[in-house]
Design an enzyme around this catalytic site. Sequence first.
Site, PDB file in Angstrom:
ATOM      1  N   PRO A  62       0.865  -1.287   0.124  1.00 28.90           N
ATOM      2  CA  PRO A  62       0.080  -0.138  -0.083  1.00 28.90           C
ATOM      3  C   PRO A  62       0.960   1.294  -0.136  1.00 28.90           C
ATOM      4  CG  PRO A  62      -0.937  -1.391   1.552  1.00 28.90           C
ATOM      5  CD  PRO A  62       0.268  -2.218   1.031  1.00 28.90           C
ATOM      6  N   CYS A  63       0.152   2.292  -0.772  1.00 32.12           N
ATOM      7  CA  CYS A  63       1.074   3.543  -0.876  1.00 32.12           C
ATOM      8  C   CYS A  63       0.442   4.890  -0.088  1.00 32.12           C
ATOM      9  CB  CYS A  63       1.194   3.914  -2.276  1.00 32.12           C
ATOM     10  SG  CYS A  63      -0.434   4.207  -3.238  1.00 32.12           S
ATOM     11  N   GLU A  64      -0.644   4.748   0.602  1.00 29.94           N
ATOM     12  CA  GLU A  64      -1.589   5.792   0.945  1.00 29.94           C
ATOM     13  C   GLU A  64      -0.727   6.624   1.775  1.00 29.94           C
ATOM     14  OE1 GLU A  64      -2.397   2.622   0.765  1.00 29.94           O
ATOM     15  OE2 GLU A  64      -4.694   2.338   0.613  1.00 29.94           O
ATOM     16  N   ASP A  65       0.083   5.830   2.944  1.00 37.16           N
ATOM     17  CA  ASP A  65       0.707   6.902   3.645  1.00 37.16           C
ATOM     18  C   ASP A  65       1.945   7.644   3.094  1.00 37.16           C
ATOM     19  OD1 ASP A  65      -1.005   6.027   5.607  1.00 37.16           O
ATOM     20  OD2 ASP A  65       0.192   4.168   6.108  1.00 37.16           O
ATOM     21  N   SER A  88       2.036   8.641  -0.194  1.00 37.49           N
ATOM     22  CA  SER A  88       1.793   9.258  -1.575  1.00 37.49           C
ATOM     23  C   SER A  88       1.614  10.774  -1.369  1.00 37.49           C
ATOM     24  CB  SER A  88       0.361   8.752  -1.975  1.00 37.49           C
ATOM     25  OG  SER A  88       0.127   9.434  -3.260  1.00 37.49           O
TER      26      SER A  88
END
Length: 784
Positions: A69-72, A74
């Site tokens: 995951p890349c949400e934190d 991006s």
Amino acid sequence: MKVVSLFSGIGGLDLGLEQAGHEIVLQVENDPHCLQVLQRHFPGRELRRDIAELSDLPTEAQLLAAGFPCEDVSMMNPSRPGLRDGMRTALCSHIFRLLRRTRVPWVLLENVPGLLMWHLADDPPQEPAIAYIVQELESLGYSWAHRVVSLSAFGLPQRRRRVFIVASLHGDPRDVLLSTESICKGQCIDMGKADLDPRPATECYECFMTPPHVTPKISVTCVDLAEKRFCPLTHEICTLTTSNGRRLCMVEDLGDGKGRAFRLEVEDAERLCGFPVGWTEPCFPLKVPGRPWMRAVDTHPSYIKRIELLGRAVSVPQARWIGQRLISPYEIKFSRECEGVKFSEPVPSHSSVATENHESDTTLHAWPSAAWNIISCPENIKLSTDDAPGGSLWRGRRGLPRMTEAPEICSFTPLGEFLLSASRREVDPDALSGFISRAVEHGINLAPFVRHAFGIRVPLAPNTKQKKYPKPKICAEQNQVQHAGNVVWIPTKVSKTKCFWPGIALHLDEDRDVIPTNAIEKIKPGQTSDSHRMVIYFAEESYEWKSKDGILPFREYFDELEKQPLLASRAKYRKAVEMAVEWQVNQDGALENLYDVRVRQLHAQEAEKLRRKIGNLGEIPHMTCGVCIVCQSKKQESQIVPYSERHIPRASTRQMKCSPLKGVRPGQNCPQLKVLSAAKKGSIGAQLALLREKAVGWRIEIYWHADKKFYPATITAFDNQNYLHRVEHDDGDIEPAVKLWELRINLQVQDEGKEALQNNVSQATITECKRTAGRKRFWPFGSK
């Protein structure tokens, strides 16, 4: 190779590797919508639902692939909590947990470019997440290399940049990831043109975007209806994310200033990411146990979910290229090792980032877009004989500052020729109306065909409530006459925020000879000479009748209103202030204000001396002081309370940390961060605060809003713990704790120079007043 896929998503990375010739043996994904896609397109593969419950990797696995995951991290996320405070990207720790139990020969990781960037908004600033990843790989004995690869380089019209990390226990990952790069000088035309192909030759992305431009037959522009940071893109779309896909609007140029707007269809979005048409169709609706799955009608929820899954997927062409390189990882050797720049520290510090050109510099000023570390290199072998080899492996890291993002030369297809979906549905009317209102309000410049497609029939200009008046024609005799009216601050609104604009106020009776007849005809019932004034806005070329209650004198409120936060940086406002000052000077006989002008010049000279004493503010790192009570409290909070000798720690038990110091609020940041921000914006008080104890003894003038004037004072002491100064006023008042950066402050100038200047100005004023007596008055905007 036999591949284990973690965080599989909808299988973009898996599909690309399979197309390159690899075999997927295990997939791990917990999203139920993604699970239905994987079950449809990868039948017979082992599928796990929770990576936290996976204890071991298959023994036959040769490659571990993960697009975690890349949400934190991006850059599209305004908060960017990172690994330290985030919950999603930190799941990559499970990758290294599994690798400690089973050392897979090859590792492939994918994420967004924000992985390489510092989190400067945190206190203290948080390191890039890539630092943690490469440190874990080095501790496990993996050589690694990473690189930023652009999807546009493979011919697809989507601006999508991704970081790929390749690691190996025995091989050289640079041969896989860094050995090929394209530097096209026009050969793409010859490569893409067959002898008997009647179609015209096509260019690669770099050549297509380099002048002279060749306009394609169909020109389409992509507009994000809710994004304020990026402008519309022509011939390509912006990066497809989980949130922007539903609000992307395609505008086709029909010629003659006409255009047609339509939404981005799911089928085209799938092709823009390299997937076959219909790949995400099984994701919606979710299967209900005991009932057969039925295909969803193309409803709005289905459209939103499919676009969302595509926004977080790995693009197939990028994965396929790396898969092809992994088929024969030693075929092409990396040849730019001599250009590598050594890391001078484990993580290139954000404080060393400068504005000058570093092409000839041998020091890394940020984490590079391409880097590597070979564990078997002679330098790391030498370090392995030391007492603590794990802490010194970073010294083998090298960065490649100049590395293209295009590994191959491929023919580029413009967006207009790429979109093939027959259905051209209308854009969401709510999103479109919101975009139009913002465009009109802020005066966004759009192409004529875009304005036509959106239904905007006139050129955009900022909204103004004042009635426009013809552009002023200043006559040649302007300097020979007396200026009419009183210079004032007019209450108004700019961008829905209350503020004051400089202008002049005319009295209906006293200035009737200069007020035009058509302006007098605009007076409404109830507006009299006692209650209203005709106000003229400088630099706006407009006027209106306004109540005199909120109008403020220009001279008395000049120091307070000159630098309003909303308007200080606007060129039109600065021009209006200059016009008002000039008007006031002409009314006062031109020489009465020389004293104020000279004092302002002296204040500027003192401020320049202060800036020279501080040094270049641009080179001062945006860091905490490390001394104040807030910094000490954060340092104490980071310390873990050790267990007692009788305590048996359990895996589910979180170790306790020390409590913060008394007087420090949760989430409170070091005051120096605010001081630095204010100092770089020109605040004299903040620049004095940066001197800390060296500011003691400076003479200053502090502005009191209640009295609307400056009072002289002296800085007498500095509180190191709370970052506060002690100030003693000349009238005897003492302020023991002052935040200088929050006050309006001038540096005091010499009293002798003030008195001499005041005497000279007073004599000159008397002479000028005699010379200017008897001049006639005139209308400020040309003839009546």
